[in-house]
Write a protein that holds these residues in place. Structure first.
Motif, PDB file in Angstrom:
ATOM      1  N   LYS A  49      13.708  24.900 -46.757  1.00  0.00           N
ATOM      2  CA  LYS A  49      14.403  25.161 -48.008  1.00  0.00           C
ATOM      3  C   LYS A  49      14.949  23.852 -48.603  1.00  0.00           C
ATOM      4  CE  LYS A  49      14.203  29.752 -47.710  1.00  0.00           C
ATOM      5  NZ  LYS A  49      13.626  30.640 -48.743  1.00  0.00           N
ATOM      6  N   LYS A  50      14.053  23.035 -49.116  1.00  0.00           N
ATOM      7  CA  LYS A  50      14.460  21.722 -49.620  1.00  0.00           C
ATOM      8  C   LYS A  50      15.506  21.812 -50.726  1.00  0.00           C
ATOM      9  CE  LYS A  50      11.489  19.291 -47.125  1.00  0.00           C
ATOM     10  NZ  LYS A  50      11.914  18.326 -46.103  1.00  0.00           N
ATOM     11  N   ASP A  51      15.456  22.884 -51.494  1.00  0.00           N
ATOM     12  CA  ASP A  51      16.407  23.012 -52.590  1.00  0.00           C
ATOM     13  C   ASP A  51      17.842  23.193 -52.087  1.00  0.00           C
ATOM     14  OD1 ASP A  51      15.224  25.510 -51.698  1.00  0.00           O
ATOM     15  OD2 ASP A  51      16.472  26.505 -53.198  1.00  0.00           O
TER      16      ASP A  51
ATOM     17  N   PHE B 294      19.142  22.198 -40.771  1.00  0.00           N
ATOM     18  CA  PHE B 294      17.761  22.015 -40.311  1.00  0.00           C
ATOM     19  C   PHE B 294      16.805  22.929 -41.059  1.00  0.00           C
ATOM     20  CE2 PHE B 294      19.682  20.454 -36.149  1.00  0.00           C
ATOM     21  CZ  PHE B 294      19.456  19.127 -36.471  1.00  0.00           C
ATOM     22  N   ILE B 295      17.258  24.142 -41.365  1.00  0.00           N
ATOM     23  CA  ILE B 295      16.435  25.040 -42.173  1.00  0.00           C
ATOM     24  C   ILE B 295      16.189  24.417 -43.544  1.00  0.00           C
ATOM     25  CG2 ILE B 295      16.370  27.287 -43.337  1.00  0.00           C
ATOM     26  CD1 ILE B 295      17.928  28.439 -40.965  1.00  0.00           C
TER      27      ILE B 295
ATOM     28  N   ARG C 165      25.404  23.141 -53.900  1.00  0.00           N
ATOM     29  CA  ARG C 165      26.834  22.913 -53.751  1.00  0.00           C
ATOM     30  C   ARG C 165      27.404  23.673 -52.555  1.00  0.00           C
ATOM     31  NH1 ARG C 165      29.324  20.298 -57.809  1.00  0.00           N
ATOM     32  NH2 ARG C 165      31.354  21.227 -57.308  1.00  0.00           N
ATOM     33  N   TRP C 166      26.836  24.837 -52.262  1.00  0.00           N
ATOM     34  CA  TRP C 166      27.390  25.621 -51.150  1.00  0.00           C
ATOM     35  C   TRP C 166      27.208  24.919 -49.812  1.00  0.00           C
ATOM     36  CZ3 TRP C 166      24.273  27.130 -47.151  1.00  0.00           C
ATOM     37  CH2 TRP C 166      22.898  27.217 -47.384  1.00  0.00           C
ATOM     38  N   LEU C 167      26.064  24.215 -49.629  1.00  0.00           N
ATOM     39  CA  LEU C 167      25.853  23.496 -48.375  1.00  0.00           C
ATOM     40  C   LEU C 167      26.806  22.301 -48.278  1.00  0.00           C
ATOM     41  CD1 LEU C 167      24.154  23.363 -45.773  1.00  0.00           C
ATOM     42  CD2 LEU C 167      22.590  21.831 -46.978  1.00  0.00           C
ATOM     43  N   LEU C 168      26.969  21.601 -49.385  1.00  0.00           N
ATOM     44  CA  LEU C 168      27.914  20.481 -49.400  1.00  0.00           C
ATOM     45  C   LEU C 168      29.337  20.959 -49.127  1.00  0.00           C
ATOM     46  CD1 LEU C 168      26.536  18.513 -52.472  1.00  0.00           C
ATOM     47  CD2 LEU C 168      26.420  17.800 -50.081  1.00  0.00           C
TER      48      LEU C 168
ATOM     49  N   ALA D  38      25.363  14.208 -37.053  1.00  0.00           N
ATOM     50  CA  ALA D  38      26.282  15.306 -36.759  1.00  0.00           C
ATOM     51  C   ALA D  38      25.545  16.557 -36.321  1.00  0.00           C
ATOM     52  CB  ALA D  38      27.138  15.607 -37.989  1.00  0.00           C
ATOM     53  N   THR D  39      24.498  16.916 -37.038  1.00  0.00           N
ATOM     54  CA  THR D  39      23.811  18.171 -36.758  1.00  0.00           C
ATOM     55  C   THR D  39      22.996  18.116 -35.464  1.00  0.00           C
ATOM     56  OG1 THR D  39      22.066  17.446 -38.290  1.00  0.00           O
ATOM     57  CG2 THR D  39      23.748  18.942 -39.146  1.00  0.00           C
TER      58      THR D  39
END
Length: 435
Positions: free
Chosen positions: A344-346, A338-339, A351-354, A223-224
């Motif tokens: 920023k692996k964490d 991508f960042i 939850r905010w990214l999900l 998707a990205t």
């Protein structure tokens, strides 16, 4: 509702319904093939389970898409007989080839679904790849036919007759590449975000997290990457539209007056009476640059298009703005992802990214619907651009409005059935493959 409006409404409904399943049929087999490849290389059972789960979803969407696609082929002859009478011999080749690709896809899907533990493992994987490739080819061939309607080629139109027909030239018309490229990438964006969004929701709910995390990563990557590529294909399409369909471009941008250093209009409400756009953000010279690669080049406005040949401005403009806005939102999510991958692996487990991916679940398909609205409404009043008007192609048969009501009921019923089947499939997956 008169026959003309009823015929156009039925066609719009059928296309709008079918395009969703076409996109999924073009793209999900590739997700399936990637997870199957991981299973063969790593022997991690989660990838085998994921492949089986996705393959059942592909089967559901394939069956529904086959039904809606078959209906569309009949509707062309039923609703637009004058169009098919003249256009059929010219652009019939991509449709016949699409039929061949469809049969290959169906056979390959049958092999894949029933080939577990029966075929050589790598041959079995290959049949899944064939499902994806043939589905993608089907989409490209259908888009080539639509591109011909926007950029007619492969014939001479003399004294109302179509002569010197060249089906190859018609299929590879001047608009086919830009439209096929834009549509294929859009399919990956829409399906990728939809699938990633569904799995993101399941992760947020804490259900079968390991399984859904693996699925999310595959879908999110497709998707990205596609979301980043889509603006580039959009630029190619915009330049093609500016050259071949200036009336469509003018309607997309509510560009009422021909001018140099034309401004790009962002948002706004077209005022057709006063021929202006209210509440819009305008970037001077940007429309000239996007359309022609130069900030000062003249862009043709609606003032140079006869009134009876102008597309519906408001619908085209709003649809275009919706498509672009949704595309930019998904591009922003892609950049954040991508960042997360690189720096920023964490963020990857945040939850905010999900939640962002969950929010974006329907966005790709809404953008696809808006894009097809721009393509079809923006070509009006022509069914074959510059050659035949839509009103001249409609069937004289009375009572089309009743056909429209019937088809609406059928498609609503199908949509409810598909949602129910997918819901059951997701629940079943969590029970079978809980890890």
């Amino acid at each position: 509702m008169d026959n003309f409006i009823a015929a156009r409404s039925q066609m719009a409904l059928s296309l709008g319904f079918h395009i969703i399943f076409s996109c999924i049929g073009m793209v999900m087999p590739f997700f399936m093939a990637v997870s199957h490849f991981y299973w063969l290389r790593t022997n991690e059972v989660v990838y085998k389970n994921l492949t089986k789960a996705w393959s059942k979803g592909v089967a559901i969407f394939f069956a529904t898409g086959a039904v809606s696609g078959t209906v569309l082929s009949f509707e062309l002859g039923l609703l637009w007989p004058e169009f098919m009478k003249h256009a059929g011999p010219i652009f019939g080749m991509p449709f016949s080839l699409e039929g061949t690709a469809f049969f290959i896809e169906a056979i390959a899907l049958g092999f894949f679904l029933y080939g577990w533990d029966r075929f050589n493992p790598w041959f079995h994987w290959f049949t899944g790849v064939v499902v994806g490739v043939s589905g993608l080819l089907s989409g490209i061939l259908v888009v080539a036919a639509n591109a011909w309607m926007n950029s007619p080629a492969g014939f001479d139109y003399v004294d109302g007759k179509y002569i010197n027909i060249d089906p190859i030239k018609a299929m590879f018309n001047d608009a086919w590449f830009s439209q096929a490229l834009h549509m294929c990438i859009a399919a990956f964006v829409a399906t990728g975000f939809a699938v990633a969004g569904v799995h993101a929701v399941m992760i947020l709910k804490g259900k079968n997290v390991y399984f859904h995390t693996k699925a999310f990563k595959i879908a999110a990557l497709f998707a990205t990457v596609a979301a980043v590529l889509q603006p580039l294909s959009g630029d190619v399409s915009a330049k093609d539209v500016a050259q071949r369909q200036p009336a469509k471009l003018a309607a997309m941008e509510s560009h009422f007056y021909t001018e140099k250093s034309a401004s790009l209009v962002i948002g706004g409400i077209p005022d057709l009476k006063n021929k202006e756009v209210n509440y819009a953000v305008k970037i001077p010279g940007m429309l000239s640059f996007l359309a022609h690669g130069d900030f000062t080049t003249e862009v043709k406005g609606l003032d140079q298009i006869p009134e009876d040949e102008q597309p519906p401005v408001a619908i085209t403009h709003f649809a275009f703005q919706i498509m672009v806005a949704l595309g930019m939102i998904m591009l922003s999510i892609a950049v954040l992802y991508f960042i997360a991958l690189w720096k920023k692996k964490d963020w990857l487990t945040s939850r905010w990214l999900l939640k962002l991916f969950a929010m974006a679940t329907p966005m790709g398909f809404l953008a696809v619907e808006a894009g097809w609205t721009v393509t079809e409404v923006g070509r009006q009043p022509w069914i074959i651009n510059g050659i035949m008007k839509t009103a001249d192609a409609v069937t004289p048969m009375p009572g089309i409005q009743y056909s429209f009501y019937l088809y609406t009921a059928v498609y609503v019923s199908l949509a409810i059935l598909v949602v129910f089947m997918l819901y059951r499939q997701i629940k079943m997956v969590d029970k079978l493959y809980d890890i």
